[in-house]
Design an enzyme around this catalytic site. Structure first.
Site, PDB file in Angstrom:
ATOM      1  N   CYS A 199       0.829  -1.218   0.000  1.00  0.00           N
ATOM      2  CA  CYS A 199       0.000   0.000   0.000  1.00  0.00           C
ATOM      3  C   CYS A 199       0.857   1.259   0.000  1.00  0.00           C
ATOM      4  CB  CYS A 199      -0.941   0.001   1.195  1.00  0.00           C
ATOM      5  SG  CYS A 199      -1.891  -1.511   1.294  1.00  0.00           S
ATOM      6  N   HIS A 214      -9.319   3.849  -1.012  1.00  0.00           N
ATOM      7  CA  HIS A 214      -7.958   3.317  -0.884  1.00  0.00           C
ATOM      8  C   HIS A 214      -7.632   2.365  -2.042  1.00  0.00           C
ATOM      9  CE1 HIS A 214      -4.268   1.965   0.779  1.00  0.00           C
ATOM     10  NE2 HIS A 214      -4.701   1.040   1.603  1.00  0.00           N
TER      11      HIS A 214
END
Ligand SMILES: [Zn+2]
Lengths: 129, 382
Positions: free
Chosen positions: B83, B330
């Protein structure tokens, strides 16, 4: 996602074997090639004790597909009496009985079935003692 | 090393972008950034993506994007750090410009997560496959174990976690690019479905599609192209053990502490000098732990800080004015760049309803896995 043959050929998982750094005494499970504390590459194999306590845990209520039949299930980080920490499912108990600090013992169990042939993969799980 | 500035930004809306493919969304964001920077060419580009191979079956994404952007034969690379892939793309672009190797470099991030892969399983590849995921741990599960440890050690409460989500949704409601522009109440968060105890659905960031791109160039050149360049005054990266269980503490993220120490040193700043920050709130507990490890609050006080409004828009240090990962969305590879974009918009007075008064210095903190990677960038209006 990972070949079962691969998992079968990792002996430390089944025998709880750790690597002990000959130079600084640090204990690694799984064993490593380089000691991350002192950079030494000399290790001896030691068997871990199978008792420990829960440092933290959670109840997985939305799990990956391959664990869907077991959901909800508990996983936790257990510290064995030798000091080694590992992640493991906590089984054979009402989920509400699990607490941080609970004493556990590792047992040998089937962990998951792999691939379209459903080959069994084994390893350790924790039970409350 | 040369001083480096950000001179242009572009991003898609984050959310479920059913009608666009991964290349479409990246190209859209990249074109917008190039146009915004008013440059006629780029010398090189970095594409941050966590798992395009698992999500849409396409690897070699650097070349795919240069091709569809019409930019071949420029050098192009895909960079990956879970991420934190977007943050790494930004840092690589920064280093390439700072070193003098290239003048105009595009740093982008992209992810298409809604196209059918088992998202839980794909995301879990950022954890330790052999010793964590094998046992059935998910990403919410790892952060849930951090949350339980934090509650046990510091008395952090579920209500304090919920305050993070309420705040971030409130901020996100003012962001036109956010996936969720709806506000949520404390009660809604506290009553939402448990995903991994104690984390509930509304403690978790969503599954998203999206892309974000920025253009970097030497500060000296930036001054000729734009009257509002934003200078990168720190770029820091650090790592930690891949498995959560290998750490001495589950409530301190060493990669964040180490990256923060480097970033503060590079910029000669202390945490008190940071006016606002975009931090990696993939789960509510992550924001609490990170705001402590960045030095904004004493260890164990992050929950209380969220509860008492210290991190709100009007608070001592506004955190995640964009809505954060929680409300803005996200798309894992794009997140690090989207954070930079929020900081840039704040520093150039383009944040609209979310604008912080007299914004001069802001931070972006981007994290991979359960904190095994961390990128920190500090930007300053010049
Ligand atoms: Zn050693």
């Amino acid at each position: 996602m990972i070949s079962p043959r691969y998992f079968r050929e990792i002996p430390q998982r089944y025998r709880l074997e750790a690597g002990k750094c000959k130079k600084c005494g640090a204990l690694f499970f799984p064993p490593r090639i380089v000691c991350s504390k002192c950079k030494s590459k000399e290790f001896e194999t030691v068997k871990l004790q199978d008792e420990g306590k829960i440092l933290t845990y959670t109840i997985i209520r939305v799990g990956p597909d391959k664990f869907s039949k077991e959901t909800p299930y508990a996983v936790g980080i257990v510290q064995l009496v030798d000091g080694v920490k590992l992640t493991t499912q906590i089984v054979d108990t009402d989920l509400e009985k699990i607490k941080i600090g609970s004493k556990v013992k590792l047992v040998f169990r089937k962990i998951q079935d792999e691939g379209k042939w459903g080959l069994h993969c084994y390893g350790y799980k924790a039970v409350l003692i | 090393m040369r001083d480096v500035a950000v001179i242009g930004i572009g991003m898609t809306k984050f959310g479920e972008l059913w009608t666009m493919s991964i290349r479409d969304i990246f190209v859209q964001a990249a074109l917008d950034a190039i146009q915004d920077a008013k440059v006629d060419h780029i010398d090189s580009m970095y594409v941050g993506t966590m798992s395009s191979g698992l999500f849409v079956g396409q690897e070699h994404i650097g070349a795919v994007m240069a091709d569809y952007l019409g930019m071949t034969p420029i050098p192009t690379s895909r960079v990956e750090s879970a991420c934190a892939s977007g943050g790494v793309a930004f840092r690589q672009a920064y280093l390439e410009v700072a070193s003098g190797h290239s003048d105009f470099v595009l740093a982008g991030g992209v992810e298409k997560m809604t196209d059918g892969a088992d998202v839980t399983e794909s995301l879990a590849t950022a954890a330790d496959q052999e010793y964590e995921v094998y046992q059935g741990v998910t990403f919410p599960g790892l952060y849930a174990m951090i949350a339980n440890a934090h509650m046990h050690e510091y008395g952090t409460t579920g209500e304090q976690l919920a305050h993070v989500s309420v705040k971030n949704h409130k901020n996100g409601s003012k962001n036109p690019n956010a996936q969720f522009r709806s506000q949520v109440t404390l009660e809604q968060v506290m009553k939402s479905t448990l995903v991994a105890d104690p984390l509930r659905l509304l403690d978790c960031s969503p599954v998203s599609d999206g892309a974000a791109c920025v253009i970097l160039c030497p500060l000296e050149m930036a001054k000729k192209v734009t009257n509002k360049p934003v200078k990168v005054i720190a770029s820091a990266q650090a790592s930690d053990t891949i498995a959560l269980h290998s750490r001495d503490s589950f409530t301190t993220l060493n990669s964040v502490k180490h990256a923060a120490a480097k970033a503060y040193k590079q910029s000669s700043l202390t945490p008190e000098k940071i006016q606002f920050a975009e931090v990696h709130d993939c789960f509510s507990i992550a924001e609490i732990v990170v705001t402590e490890d960045l030095g904004f609050f004493e260890k164990g006080k992050g929950g209380a800080a969220a509860e008492t409004g210290l991190t709100s828009f009007e608070g001592k240090i506004p955190i995640n004015t964009s809505g954060g990962l929680k409300s803005k969305g996200h798309p894992v590879g794009a997140t690090g760049i989207a954070q930079i974009i929020e900081v840039y918009e704040q520093l150039t007075n383009q944040a609209g309803e979310r604008q912080i008064k007299n914004a001069k210095i802001g931070m972006a903190q981007n994290m991979g896995g359960s904190g095994a990677s961390c990128l920190i960038h500090i930007l300053e209006a010049v």
